[in-house]
Design a protein around this motif. Structure first.
Motif, PDB file in Angstrom:
ATOM      1  N   SER A 155       0.819  -1.034  -0.002  1.00 48.71           N
ATOM      2  CA  SER A 155      -0.183   0.025   0.071  1.00 48.71           C
ATOM      3  C   SER A 155       0.805   1.275  -0.023  1.00 48.71           C
ATOM      4  CB  SER A 155      -1.009  -0.115   1.036  1.00 48.71           C
ATOM      5  OG  SER A 155      -1.825   1.194   1.035  1.00 48.71           O
ATOM      6  N   LEU A 156       1.212   1.675  -1.293  1.00 52.22           N
ATOM      7  CA  LEU A 156       2.104   2.925  -1.420  1.00 52.22           C
ATOM      8  C   LEU A 156       1.555   3.705  -2.444  1.00 52.22           C
ATOM      9  CD1 LEU A 156       4.893   4.424  -1.259  1.00 52.22           C
ATOM     10  CD2 LEU A 156       5.615   2.941  -2.956  1.00 52.22           C
ATOM     11  N   LYS A 157       1.524   4.954  -2.032  1.00 48.15           N
ATOM     12  CA  LYS A 157       0.962   6.209  -2.897  1.00 48.15           C
ATOM     13  C   LYS A 157       1.936   7.336  -2.998  1.00 48.15           C
ATOM     14  CE  LYS A 157      -3.096   8.687  -4.385  1.00 48.15           C
ATOM     15  NZ  LYS A 157      -2.441   9.860  -4.558  1.00 48.15           N
ATOM     16  N   ILE A 158       2.531   7.577  -4.286  1.00 46.26           N
ATOM     17  CA  ILE A 158       3.329   8.984  -4.336  1.00 46.26           C
ATOM     18  C   ILE A 158       2.810   9.794  -5.266  1.00 46.26           C
ATOM     19  CG2 ILE A 158       5.578   9.650  -5.060  1.00 46.26           C
ATOM     20  CD1 ILE A 158       6.685   6.963  -4.518  1.00 46.26           C
ATOM     21  N   ASP A 159       2.288  10.824  -4.643  1.00 45.37           N
ATOM     22  CA  ASP A 159       1.500  12.129  -5.505  1.00 45.37           C
ATOM     23  C   ASP A 159       2.497  12.530  -6.420  1.00 45.37           C
ATOM     24  OD1 ASP A 159      -0.705  11.457  -3.841  1.00 45.37           O
ATOM     25  OD2 ASP A 159      -0.267  13.430  -2.617  1.00 45.37           O
ATOM     26  N   VAL A 160       3.670  13.000  -6.144  1.00 49.08           N
ATOM     27  CA  VAL A 160       4.597  13.615  -7.197  1.00 49.08           C
ATOM     28  C   VAL A 160       5.753  13.075  -7.027  1.00 49.08           C
ATOM     29  CG1 VAL A 160       5.540  15.673  -7.781  1.00 49.08           C
ATOM     30  CG2 VAL A 160       3.301  15.656  -7.182  1.00 49.08           C
ATOM     31  N   LEU A 161       6.483  12.426  -7.973  1.00 46.38           N
ATOM     32  CA  LEU A 161       7.915  12.138  -7.921  1.00 46.38           C
ATOM     33  C   LEU A 161       8.803  13.126  -9.035  1.00 46.38           C
ATOM     34  CD1 LEU A 161      10.317  10.111  -7.449  1.00 46.38           C
ATOM     35  CD2 LEU A 161       9.610   8.694  -9.540  1.00 46.38           C
ATOM     36  N   ARG A 162       9.923  13.393  -8.465  1.00 50.66           N
ATOM     37  CA  ARG A 162      10.957  14.369  -9.187  1.00 50.66           C
ATOM     38  C   ARG A 162      12.045  13.433  -9.311  1.00 50.66           C
ATOM     39  NH1 ARG A 162       9.791  20.319  -6.868  1.00 50.66           N
ATOM     40  NH2 ARG A 162       7.716  20.526  -7.415  1.00 50.66           N
ATOM     41  N   LEU A 163      12.613  13.171 -10.583  1.00 52.16           N
ATOM     42  CA  LEU A 163      13.627  12.037 -10.698  1.00 52.16           C
ATOM     43  C   LEU A 163      14.790  13.016 -11.479  1.00 52.16           C
ATOM     44  CD1 LEU A 163      14.904   9.271 -10.791  1.00 52.16           C
ATOM     45  CD2 LEU A 163      13.754   8.963 -12.735  1.00 52.16           C
ATOM     46  N   ASN A 164      16.035  12.941 -10.752  1.00 57.26           N
ATOM     47  CA  ASN A 164      17.411  13.321 -11.417  1.00 57.26           C
ATOM     48  C   ASN A 164      18.144  12.151 -11.756  1.00 57.26           C
ATOM     49  OD1 ASN A 164      16.793  16.382 -11.354  1.00 57.26           O
ATOM     50  ND2 ASN A 164      16.562  15.825  -9.217  1.00 57.26           N
ATOM     51  N   VAL A 165      18.762  12.180 -12.916  1.00 56.31           N
ATOM     52  CA  VAL A 165      19.887  10.865 -13.322  1.00 56.31           C
ATOM     53  C   VAL A 165      20.826  11.369 -14.078  1.00 56.31           C
ATOM     54  CG1 VAL A 165      19.973   8.790 -14.683  1.00 56.31           C
ATOM     55  CG2 VAL A 165      17.622   9.308 -13.692  1.00 56.31           C
ATOM     56  N   ASN A 166      22.101  11.083 -13.566  1.00 54.21           N
ATOM     57  CA  ASN A 166      23.387  11.638 -13.976  1.00 54.21           C
ATOM     58  C   ASN A 166      23.712  10.797 -15.111  1.00 54.21           C
ATOM     59  OD1 ASN A 166      25.633  12.812 -14.214  1.00 54.21           O
ATOM     60  ND2 ASN A 166      26.610  11.615 -12.752  1.00 54.21           N
ATOM     61  N   ARG A 167      24.077   9.325 -14.750  1.00 54.06           N
ATOM     62  CA  ARG A 167      24.557   8.571 -16.079  1.00 54.06           C
ATOM     63  C   ARG A 167      24.300   7.222 -15.671  1.00 54.06           C
ATOM     64  NH1 ARG A 167      31.209   8.286 -15.168  1.00 54.06           N
ATOM     65  NH2 ARG A 167      31.265   7.282 -13.267  1.00 54.06           N
ATOM     66  N   VAL A 168      24.526   6.447 -16.913  1.00 47.01           N
ATOM     67  CA  VAL A 168      24.192   4.946 -16.734  1.00 47.01           C
ATOM     68  C   VAL A 168      25.425   4.272 -17.362  1.00 47.01           C
ATOM     69  CG1 VAL A 168      22.742   2.873 -17.776  1.00 47.01           C
ATOM     70  CG2 VAL A 168      21.871   4.946 -17.219  1.00 47.01           C
ATOM     71  N   VAL A 169      25.969   3.362 -16.755  1.00 45.47           N
ATOM     72  CA  VAL A 169      27.157   2.522 -17.117  1.00 45.47           C
ATOM     73  C   VAL A 169      26.747   1.056 -17.606  1.00 45.47           C
ATOM     74  CG1 VAL A 169      29.366   1.696 -16.472  1.00 45.47           C
ATOM     75  CG2 VAL A 169      28.625   3.770 -15.518  1.00 45.47           C
ATOM     76  N   PHE A 170      27.106   0.828 -18.554  1.00 48.93           N
ATOM     77  CA  PHE A 170      26.743  -0.534 -19.283  1.00 48.93           C
ATOM     78  C   PHE A 170      27.975  -1.555 -19.421  1.00 48.93           C
ATOM     79  CE2 PHE A 170      25.297  -3.097 -23.163  1.00 48.93           C
ATOM     80  CZ  PHE A 170      24.937  -4.357 -22.158  1.00 48.93           C
ATOM     81  N   LYS A 171      28.029  -2.689 -18.522  1.00 50.20           N
ATOM     82  CA  LYS A 171      29.140  -3.553 -18.642  1.00 50.20           C
ATOM     83  C   LYS A 171      28.708  -4.826 -19.203  1.00 50.20           C
ATOM     84  CE  LYS A 171      31.412  -1.627 -14.473  1.00 50.20           C
ATOM     85  NZ  LYS A 171      32.142  -1.901 -13.254  1.00 50.20           N
ATOM     86  N   ASP A 172      29.209  -5.342 -20.481  1.00 47.03           N
ATOM     87  CA  ASP A 172      28.719  -6.320 -21.160  1.00 47.03           C
ATOM     88  C   ASP A 172      29.964  -7.399 -20.943  1.00 47.03           C
ATOM     89  OD1 ASP A 172      27.855  -8.216 -22.923  1.00 47.03           O
ATOM     90  OD2 ASP A 172      27.657  -6.921 -24.754  1.00 47.03           O
ATOM     91  N   TYR A 173      29.617  -8.558 -20.372  1.00 45.48           N
ATOM     92  CA  TYR A 173      30.615  -9.873 -20.086  1.00 45.48           C
ATOM     93  C   TYR A 173      30.359 -10.642 -20.962  1.00 45.48           C
ATOM     94  CZ  TYR A 173      32.116  -7.835 -15.512  1.00 45.48           C
ATOM     95  OH  TYR A 173      32.569  -7.067 -14.667  1.00 45.48           O
ATOM     96  N   THR A 174      29.521 -10.659 -22.068  1.00 44.84           N
ATOM     97  CA  THR A 174      29.500 -11.618 -23.220  1.00 44.84           C
ATOM     98  C   THR A 174      30.793 -11.525 -24.242  1.00 44.84           C
ATOM     99  OG1 THR A 174      28.009 -10.274 -24.423  1.00 44.84           O
ATOM    100  CG2 THR A 174      26.831 -11.720 -22.986  1.00 44.84           C
ATOM    101  N   GLN A 175      31.338 -10.185 -24.070  1.00 42.77           N
ATOM    102  CA  GLN A 175      32.346 -10.285 -25.081  1.00 42.77           C
ATOM    103  C   GLN A 175      33.654 -10.859 -24.546  1.00 42.77           C
ATOM    104  OE1 GLN A 175      31.548  -8.528 -27.750  1.00 42.77           O
ATOM    105  NE2 GLN A 175      29.662  -8.457 -26.925  1.00 42.77           N
TER     106      GLN A 175
END
Length: 322
Positions: free
Chosen positions: A144-164
């Motif tokens: 039972s969770l309710k958020i009226d307003v969410l403000r989101l800030n995102v700096n960066r995403v790092v992707f590490k691919d170990y299939t290589q």
């Protein structure tokens, strides 16, 4: 998360806020336990402060670890989260937050050697299995969770691919999302899926189950490819206090593990290589302030690939900081 656990969590939260006695440290432990249970992986909180008069809470250094089956490390690094809570709702056994502000510094998406993404190994990405024949499934009520307003800030995403290979192919995407606002979030699962999908949108990472889960939960947005805001920039750069020789040698080692060296000149401070089909050039110089500057450019078929350049720089920074 079952109803009994939810009730106990809410009751403890209300009592601690009401008493105001060593509440912050104990609430911190409760938040860690609750988030770990929802996500199915380790969660840590560096610091937490709460106030009953203003009905607000501030969480610092909120970190979600990689799920089992992936290298140890942080998957989600939230530097700070601000939460305004509704005390009257808490007293009635509900989690109602009029405002939540999340500052996500870094999200690390890992693809293991089997091709599975760490975001897909979280509980929020799991599909519910059908109940056995003759045994009707007992519906479980969501948190039972309710958020009226969410403000989101995102700096960066790092992707590490170990299939290589043993050494992962690393790419870094500068998301730079500022104060993106969402309204009427109805569950912890929806919140987690929304944050991860929004962070991953500029990366064009394919095959993530979390996209489908987000859509089912009502967060109906899918990745649209690499953002056009890069404006043709193909380079990444940084400044280090480390000596020129150390930076050059570290860059040489990282390039050697990731690709095939084409040429290198320590005198000129230039390294050229092929990294997974990308033409990569590393330029290292000493500036007037005595610091070492490094600029990395990456292109494929003449198309700028800043995420590859950022990925190489990320690995160099990791080695220099050890």
């Amino acid at each position: 998360m079952n109803n009994k656990f939810i009730k106990i969590f809410v009751i403890i939260l209300v009592i601690l806020i009401g008493l105001g006695i060593v509440k912050d440290q104990i609430i911190k432990v409760a938040v860690q336990a609750g988030a770990s249970r929802v996500l199915g992986t380790n969660v840590s909180v560096g610091g937490l402060s709460s106030g009953i008069l203003r009905q607000s809470m501030r969480v610092r250094a909120f970190k979600i670890g990689n799920p089992p089956g992936f290298p140890q490390g942080t998957m989600l690094d939230v530097t700070e989260a601000g939460v305004d809570y509704d005390l009257s709702a808490l007293l009635s056994g509900k989690l109602h937050f009029p405002l939540v502000i999340l500052n996500l510094n870094e999200m690390v998406v890992v693809k293991n050697p089997a091709g599975v993404l760490n975001v897909d190994a979280l509980k929020v990405a799991e599909k519910k299995e059908a109940a056995p024949a003759g045994k009707p499934e007992k519906p479980s009520k969501p948190l039972s969770l309710k958020i009226d307003v969410l403000r989101l800030n995102v700096n960066r995403v790092v992707f590490k691919d170990y299939t290589q290979g043993e050494e992962p192919l690393v790419q870094v995407f500068d998301v730079n999302l500022k104060d993106k606002t969402y309204k009427d979030i109805q569950s912890a699962q929806q919140l987690a899926a929304l944050i991860m999908v929004e962070a991953m949108k500029p990366t064009a990472i394919k095959g993530a189950k979390i996209y489908g889960v987000a859509t089912v939960l009502g967060a109906g947005f899918l990745p649209v490819g690499i953002a056009g805001a890069l404006l043709g920039k193909d380079s990444a750069q940084a400044e280090f206090g480390a000596p020129f020789d150390q930076v050059y040698q570290t860059a040489l080692e990282v390039i050697g593990k990731n690709g095939t060296l084409s040429s290198e000149s320590k005198t000129d401070g230039v390294i050229k290589a092929d990294v997974s089909g990308h033409n990569v050039t590393v330029k290292i110089t000493k500036n007037d302030q005595g610091k070492t500057e490094i600029v990395i450019a990456a292109r494929k078929f003449l198309i700028p690939r800043p995420e590859v350049a950022q990925g190489i720089l990320y690995q160099i920074q990791e080695k220099l900081n050890k």
